[in-house]
Write an enzyme that holds these catalytic residues in place. Structure first.
Site, PDB file in Angstrom:
ATOM      1  N   ASN A  49       1.707   8.370   4.858  1.00 33.99           N
ATOM      2  CA  ASN A  49       2.772   8.588   3.719  1.00 33.99           C
ATOM      3  C   ASN A  49       3.362   7.399   3.127  1.00 33.99           C
ATOM      4  O   ASN A  49       4.112   7.587   2.358  1.00 33.99           O
ATOM      5  CB  ASN A  49       3.241  10.039   3.660  1.00 33.99           C
ATOM      6  CG  ASN A  49       2.584  11.191   3.549  1.00 33.99           C
ATOM      7  OD1 ASN A  49       1.553  11.180   3.102  1.00 33.99           O
ATOM      8  ND2 ASN A  49       2.965  12.072   4.470  1.00 33.99           N
ATOM      9  N   SER A  50       3.031   6.263   4.078  1.00 31.25           N
ATOM     10  CA  SER A  50       4.075   5.053   3.571  1.00 31.25           C
ATOM     11  C   SER A  50       3.852   4.660   2.174  1.00 31.25           C
ATOM     12  O   SER A  50       4.729   3.877   1.674  1.00 31.25           O
ATOM     13  CB  SER A  50       3.632   3.939   4.754  1.00 31.25           C
ATOM     14  OG  SER A  50       2.491   3.378   4.458  1.00 31.25           O
ATOM     15  N   MET A  51       2.851   5.036   1.660  1.00 35.20           N
ATOM     16  CA  MET A  51       2.677   4.450   0.253  1.00 35.20           C
ATOM     17  C   MET A  51       2.731   5.757  -0.850  1.00 35.20           C
ATOM     18  O   MET A  51       2.270   5.650  -2.205  1.00 35.20           O
ATOM     19  CB  MET A  51       1.249   4.110   0.055  1.00 35.20           C
ATOM     20  CG  MET A  51       1.130   2.582   0.526  1.00 35.20           C
ATOM     21  SD  MET A  51       2.166   1.570  -0.361  1.00 35.20           S
ATOM     22  CE  MET A  51       1.442   1.472  -1.837  1.00 35.20           C
ATOM     23  N   LYS A  91      -0.591  -1.545   1.728  1.00 34.67           N
ATOM     24  CA  LYS A  91       0.830  -1.635   1.407  1.00 34.67           C
ATOM     25  C   LYS A  91       0.693  -2.609   0.079  1.00 34.67           C
ATOM     26  O   LYS A  91      -0.417  -2.598  -0.471  1.00 34.67           O
ATOM     27  CB  LYS A  91       1.481  -2.622   2.200  1.00 34.67           C
ATOM     28  CG  LYS A  91       1.798  -2.101   3.850  1.00 34.67           C
ATOM     29  CD  LYS A  91       2.503  -1.020   3.781  1.00 34.67           C
ATOM     30  CE  LYS A  91       2.568  -0.524   5.286  1.00 34.67           C
ATOM     31  NZ  LYS A  91       3.294   0.805   5.532  1.00 34.67           N
ATOM     32  N   GLU A 147       7.055   4.162  -0.114  1.00 34.51           N
ATOM     33  CA  GLU A 147       7.957   5.177   0.517  1.00 34.51           C
ATOM     34  C   GLU A 147       8.889   4.253   1.394  1.00 34.51           C
ATOM     35  O   GLU A 147       8.602   4.023   2.597  1.00 34.51           O
ATOM     36  CB  GLU A 147       7.132   6.270   1.180  1.00 34.51           C
ATOM     37  CG  GLU A 147       8.067   7.032   1.939  1.00 34.51           C
ATOM     38  CD  GLU A 147       9.175   7.714   1.474  1.00 34.51           C
ATOM     39  OE1 GLU A 147      10.324   7.330   1.181  1.00 34.51           O
ATOM     40  OE2 GLU A 147       9.027   8.797   0.540  1.00 34.51           O
TER      41      GLU A 147
END
Length: 246
Positions: A49-51, A91, A147
């Protein structure tokens, strides 16, 4: 043979020819769209969920194959670099070679070459990391996740010799659309547009999908013509034959 029968036969032959043409054109568009899409795009499953919220874990995205010269600020890219684990990652590019990237100002905004950047794709606009200021080496890019509270990105590698950046050549593709669940095209952010080089243009995903959909529609319409025409012609023929017997 009566004039009515000859007219009906003529219309039938014309209709059959047009339906065959529709199927042929539909096959070209349908298959051509798939081939075009396979050449232009690679599928990718988002691992974390980093994006978020742009894309979230489990999303299936379509990423356009590009070369390093096509990378622009604001692009959501897929890349692989040995110092980052040598696995495909996703990213957002926020800086390119020569840029000074700094975070965060009094308003919590990222700045590139002294210009505050509007980032409407972020879940939160507040500061999400220890302040930093780096200059991106030439031929490299600086990447952040959307995120910012949890993303493991260039900020984690700031102590590296390259200031957390990765080579442009590490990029294999640029995310163009979310295929599943259906989410549409990933918009290019306007916040970077005023900087030198601007932002990238959307890929041909809409044209590819349009070609496949149009091709499928033509194939279905062309294939359906024969059965529909035969069913509609039966009452007319029955009336003609009844009139001839009378």
């Amino acid at each position: 043979m009566s004039g009515t029968q000859r007219t009906d036969d003529g219309r039938g032959r014309l209709g059959s020819a047009l339906s065959g043409l529709a199927v042929a054109v539909g096959c070209v568009l349908f298959l051509g769209g798939f081939v075009w899409g396979a050449v232009q795009y690679q599928p990718y499953t988002v691992p974390t969920n980093s994006m978020s919220p742009t894309v979230v874990s489990g999303d299936r995205v379509l990423a356009q194959r590009i070369d390093d010269a096509e990378v622009r600020r604001g692009d959501v890219v897929i890349f692989k670099d040995a110092s980052w684990g040598d696995l495909p990652m996703i990213k957002r590019v926020v800086g390119v070679g020569g840029d000074k990237v700094a975070c965060c100002g009094t308003d919590g905004r990222l700045a590139v070459n002294g210009t505050p950047i509007a980032e409407p794709y972020l879940r939160s606009q507040g500061p999400a990391s220890t302040p930093f200021s780096v200059t991106v080496p030439e031929g490299r890019i600086f990447l952040l996740g959307d995120e910012r509270m949890s993303s493991q990105d260039s900020r984690v590698h700031l102590e590296d010799a390259a200031n957390g950046s990765v080579p442009r050549s590490a990029v294999t593709a640029r995310v163009d659309a979310v295929a599943w669940p259906v989410g549409g095209v990933v918009e290019r952010p306007g916040g970077f547009a005023a900087l030198p080089g601007g932002v990238s243009q959307p890929g041909p995903v809409r044209l590819v999908v349009g070609s496949v959909v149009a091709g499928a529609a033509l194939i279905l319409c062309g294939a359906a013509y024969g059965p529909i025409a035969r069913r509609l012609s039966r009452p007319a023929r029955s009336r003609t034959e009844a009139g001839a017997r009378g």
